[in-house]
Structure formats: structure tokens, C-alpha cells
Design a protein around this motif. Structure first.
Motif, mmCIF file in Angstrom:
data_model
loop_
_atom_site.group_PDB
_atom_site.id
_atom_site.type_symbol
_atom_site.label_atom_id
_atom_site.label_comp_id
_atom_site.label_asym_id
_atom_site.label_seq_id
_atom_site.Cartn_x
_atom_site.Cartn_y
_atom_site.Cartn_z
ATOM 1 N N GLY A 299 0.829 -1.195 0.000
ATOM 2 C CA GLY A 299 0.000 0.000 0.000
ATOM 3 C C GLY A 299 0.863 1.243 0.000
ATOM 4 N N PRO A 300 0.258 2.419 0.184
ATOM 5 C CA PRO A 300 1.009 3.678 0.155
ATOM 6 C C PRO A 300 2.117 3.763 1.197
ATOM 7 C CG PRO A 300 -1.346 4.094 0.014
ATOM 8 C CD PRO A 300 -1.189 2.639 0.337
ATOM 9 N N ASP A 301 1.961 3.037 2.316
ATOM 10 C CA ASP A 301 2.983 3.056 3.364
ATOM 11 C C ASP A 301 4.232 2.285 2.954
ATOM 12 O OD1 ASP A 301 2.404 0.094 4.582
ATOM 13 O OD2 ASP A 301 0.556 1.126 4.037
ATOM 14 N N GLY A 302 4.079 1.334 2.028
ATOM 15 C CA GLY A 302 5.229 0.594 1.514
ATOM 16 C C GLY A 302 5.971 -0.220 2.545
ATOM 17 N N ASP A 303 5.259 -0.720 3.572
ATOM 18 C CA ASP A 303 5.897 -1.535 4.621
ATOM 19 C C ASP A 303 6.953 -0.727 5.362
ATOM 20 O OD1 ASP A 303 6.650 -3.756 6.180
ATOM 21 O OD2 ASP A 303 8.107 -4.410 4.695
ATOM 22 N N THR A 304 8.173 -0.708 4.866
ATOM 23 C CA THR A 304 9.246 0.059 5.509
ATOM 24 C C THR A 304 9.336 1.476 4.950
ATOM 25 O OG1 THR A 304 10.859 -0.701 3.861
ATOM 26 C CG2 THR A 304 10.636 -2.022 5.872
ATOM 27 N N GLY A 305 8.458 1.814 4.013
ATOM 28 C CA GLY A 305 8.534 3.113 3.369
ATOM 29 C C GLY A 305 9.524 3.176 2.230
ATOM 30 N N HIS A 306 10.130 2.045 1.889
ATOM 31 C CA HIS A 306 11.118 2.012 0.803
ATOM 32 C C HIS A 306 10.470 2.540 -0.482
ATOM 33 C CE1 HIS A 306 14.037 0.566 -2.069
ATOM 34 N NE2 HIS A 306 14.812 0.066 -1.101
ATOM 35 N N PRO A 307 11.142 3.445 -1.210
ATOM 36 C CA PRO A 307 10.531 3.995 -2.430
ATOM 37 C C PRO A 307 10.173 2.944 -3.465
ATOM 38 C CG PRO A 307 12.866 4.623 -2.251
ATOM 39 C CD PRO A 307 12.464 4.060 -0.933
ATOM 40 N N ASP A 308 10.974 1.884 -3.577
ATOM 41 C CA ASP A 308 10.636 0.811 -4.519
ATOM 42 C C ASP A 308 9.346 0.115 -4.100
ATOM 43 O OD1 ASP A 308 13.003 1.474 -5.707
ATOM 44 O OD2 ASP A 308 13.960 -0.480 -5.451
ATOM 45 N N HIS A 309 9.175 -0.093 -2.794
ATOM 46 C CA HIS A 309 7.959 -0.724 -2.288
ATOM 47 C C HIS A 309 6.735 0.109 -2.663
ATOM 48 C CE1 HIS A 309 10.166 -2.948 1.252
ATOM 49 N NE2 HIS A 309 10.721 -3.175 0.069
ATOM 50 N N ARG A 310 6.819 1.399 -2.360
ATOM 51 C CA ARG A 310 5.690 2.291 -2.646
ATOM 52 C C ARG A 310 5.382 2.311 -4.140
ATOM 53 N NH1 ARG A 310 5.007 6.114 1.803
ATOM 54 N NH2 ARG A 310 6.839 6.153 3.173
ATOM 55 N N LEU A 311 6.430 2.382 -4.951
ATOM 56 C CA LEU A 311 6.244 2.517 -6.392
ATOM 57 C C LEU A 311 5.625 1.268 -7.002
ATOM 58 C CD1 LEU A 311 6.520 4.415 -8.749
ATOM 59 C CD2 LEU A 311 8.878 3.638 -9.058
ATOM 60 N N ILE A 312 6.040 0.085 -6.541
ATOM 61 C CA ILE A 312 5.464 -1.148 -7.096
ATOM 62 C C ILE A 312 3.981 -1.232 -6.776
ATOM 63 C CG2 ILE A 312 5.496 -3.665 -6.983
ATOM 64 C CD1 ILE A 312 7.814 -2.202 -8.558
ATOM 65 N N GLY A 313 3.602 -0.858 -5.564
ATOM 66 C CA GLY A 313 2.182 -0.822 -5.225
ATOM 67 C C GLY A 313 1.417 0.165 -6.091
ATOM 68 N N LEU A 314 2.010 1.336 -6.322
ATOM 69 C CA LEU A 314 1.363 2.359 -7.141
ATOM 70 C C LEU A 314 1.234 1.919 -8.598
ATOM 71 C CD1 LEU A 314 3.078 5.599 -5.764
ATOM 72 C CD2 LEU A 314 0.659 5.012 -5.578
ATOM 73 N N LEU A 315 2.302 1.320 -9.146
ATOM 74 C CA LEU A 315 2.264 0.893 -10.543
ATOM 75 C C LEU A 315 1.237 -0.222 -10.752
ATOM 76 C CD1 LEU A 315 6.064 0.855 -11.513
ATOM 77 C CD2 LEU A 315 4.354 2.613 -11.990
ATOM 78 N N THR A 316 1.160 -1.144 -9.796
ATOM 79 C CA THR A 316 0.169 -2.218 -9.890
ATOM 80 C C THR A 316 -1.241 -1.640 -9.874
ATOM 81 O OG1 THR A 316 1.680 -3.744 -8.761
ATOM 82 C CG2 THR A 316 -0.650 -4.352 -8.830
ATOM 83 N N THR A 317 -1.467 -0.701 -8.963
ATOM 84 C CA THR A 317 -2.779 -0.051 -8.875
ATOM 85 C C THR A 317 -3.075 0.722 -10.147
ATOM 86 O OG1 THR A 317 -2.438 0.158 -6.475
ATOM 87 C CG2 THR A 317 -4.221 1.455 -7.449
ATOM 88 N N GLU A 318 -2.070 1.430 -10.667
ATOM 89 C CA GLU A 318 -2.240 2.200 -11.907
ATOM 90 C C GLU A 318 -2.680 1.319 -13.059
ATOM 91 O OE1 GLU A 318 0.457 4.560 -15.237
ATOM 92 O OE2 GLU A 318 1.314 4.182 -13.248
#
Length: 275
Positions: A156-175
Motif C-alpha cells: 500500500g502507500p505506506d510501503g511496509d518500511t517506506g522504501h521507495p521501490d515498495h511504494r512505487l510497485i504498489g502504485l504501478l500495480t494499482t495504476e
């Protein structure tokens, strides 16, 4: 009418509890029994080789009742650690692939799918961000078309640890699901910790969380599921020291609730003429 339905439901639950379950039913939770069959195919889409450890027990649980696929977006080539002393680049990529294959075997899920985007996606100063993201979105969309999942799990937007790659993969999947209007046939769930759950881990992990009011999907898992997750964690020896793995496992053992939470992404399809 409602009373008759309730009576039938109670009888059904009585029969299910009172009978020896079929092999494919043994790990099904109450949500699955009430809502029908579990998903045929689940895709867990994460950024790095080892991110699946976040929801390992849930992947292990559904492995016996669904086709569970792990999709790893980046090659993890910059995941250098002091203890492993493996330089960034091809050697580390190869080792992390082997570790992820090991983790999938321990979880009982399908072999992993590697999309091989560059670690950091250009945000770390290496490679071109726009090129990496454009290519990755195509690979993600193609993989979704190939596997035809009923459910997708990601950050999700929090990205677990907040890692930018984590956040971005969630965003790209949602996109991608928004762009292709696939929400009518694919349920997207964002993983998130509760604030209380984050307290069992070291503060320097910087874990994000979501309020419990918005975490409407609760997945319980068994001690066996958790043990499988612990075994899979220990595959990632290039990323964690033995002590780090021991401490992580002990923190999870101390938490006897055995539950993880997800937030279903829901699209409002009503078109309005104002806010």
C-alpha cells in the motif's frame, strides 16, 4: 426469507464443523466458507527478492487451496549487505534469485516470476527512471494477462518500511488495474501493518501502518503456516544475518495473534457532476 437463510447457514456450518473436512478444505477460513470458493489464482507483486517475507504466512496458507504466484519486480542488484560481502551486480542478482526460489519452495507456492527491472528503478541515481518504469509497467501488465489472477496482493502507500521501490510497485500495480479497468475481475489488496503490530519490530525499521478501521480484510494463519514462513525467511541469507533472522522469528513467535491485515482497493463507479 432471511430467517430461513440464516437457519440453512447455521446447519451448513454445523455440518462443516462436525465432519472431517476434505483435504482442500482444511486450511479454509470462515470467510472462505461464507463467501464461497477461495480465489483460484493469487498474485503477490513485490519489489525485491525477499519482500514476500512480509506476508509469508498468508502465502503459505493459501498455497494449499489456490495457485499462488510471486512476482518480483526488480533484480535486487543493489541489496548489498556487510555480512554477505557480495558486490552489487550480476553475482548478487543470481544469488537472490536462488534464495527466492528456495523461499517459494518452503512456502509451497509456485516458482517465482522475475521481471528484472533495475533495482532502484532509477531513483537511486542508476539508470533512467522513466525508461525503467515504462518497461516495468508493460511487463507487469503482460504478467497479469498471462496468469489471470482473481486476487492481487501488493504494498500500500505506506510501503511496509517506506522504501521507495515498495511504494512505487504498489502504485504501478494499482495504476495498471485502473488504466485497464480490470477491477471488475481482479480484487486488489494492499498489505498494511496495524500500529500495534509495528511495535514488535525494531524502531529503526521505520515501519508504516494503516488505521485498523480501514483494514477490513483479516487473514488468520496457523502455526504450520508460520513455520513455513520462518523456513522461507531463512533462505535469504544474503540479506539477513543469522541473528537478525533469529530475532525476527522470535518477535513473530511472541505475537500469538497470528493475523495479517489487508485493505481492499475499491473503485467507486458512480459518475458525479461535482464533489
Amino acid at each position: 426469507m432471511k430467517t430461513n437463510k440464516l437457519i440453512r447457514l447455521i446447519i451448513l456450518l454445523f455440518l462443516v464443523v462436525g465432519c472431517d473436512p476434505l483435504p482442500e478444505q482444511k486450511n479454509m477460513d470462515m470467510e472462505s466458507l461464507l463467501n464461497g470458493k477461495p480465489p483460484k489464482t493469487i498474485m503477490a507483486i513485490f519489489a525485491h527478492p525477499d519482500d514476500e517475507t512480509t506476508i509469508g504466512p498468508v502465502l503459505a496458507k493459501y498455497a494449499s487451496i489456490s495457485d499462488v504466484h510471486l512476482v518480483v519486480a526488480t533484480d535486487g542488484s543493489f541489496g548489498v549487505t556487510n555480512h554477505a560481502k557480495i558486490p552489487a551486480g550480476d553475482s548478487l542478482i543470481a544469488i537472490r534469485k536462488i534464495e527466492t526460489e528456495c523461499a517459494c519452495r518452503e512456502l509451497g507456492i509456485k516458482p517465482p516470476h522475475f521481471l528484472e527491472a533495475k533495482d532502484g528503478l532509477g531513483l537511486n541515481g542508476h539508470n533512467n527512471f522513466y525508461d525503467e518504469v515504462t518497461q516495468l509497467k508493460k511487463r507487469l501488465a503482460d504478467k497479469i494477462i498471462e496468469l489471470q489472477p482473481d486476487v492481487i496482493l501488493t504494498f500500500g502507500p505506506d510501503g511496509d518500511t517506506g522504501h521507495p521501490d515498495h511504494r512505487l510497485i504498489g502504485l504501478l500495480t494499482t495504476e495498471i488495474l485502473l488504466r485497464e479497468s480490470w477491477f471488475d475481475k481482479i480484487d486488489l489488496y494492499h498489505f498494511a501493518w496495524t500500529k500495534e503490530q509495528t511495535t514488535k519490530f525494531p524502531k529503526d525499521w521505520g515501519l508504516g501502518w494503516a488505521h485498523e478501521k480501514v483494514l477490513h480484510t483479516k487473514i488468520d494463519f496457523s502455526a504450520k503456516d508460520e513455520q513455513m514462513a520462518f523456513a522461507s525467511l531463512q533462505c535469504h541469507q544474503s540479506q539477513f544475518t543469522k541473528q537478525e533472522m533469529t530475532d525476527w522469528i522470535q518477535a513473530e513467535k511472541n505475537d500469538t495473534t497470528n493475523v495479517l491485515y489487508f485493505r481492499k482497493f475499491v473503485v467507486d463507479t458512480i459518475r458525479r457532476n461535482g464533489f
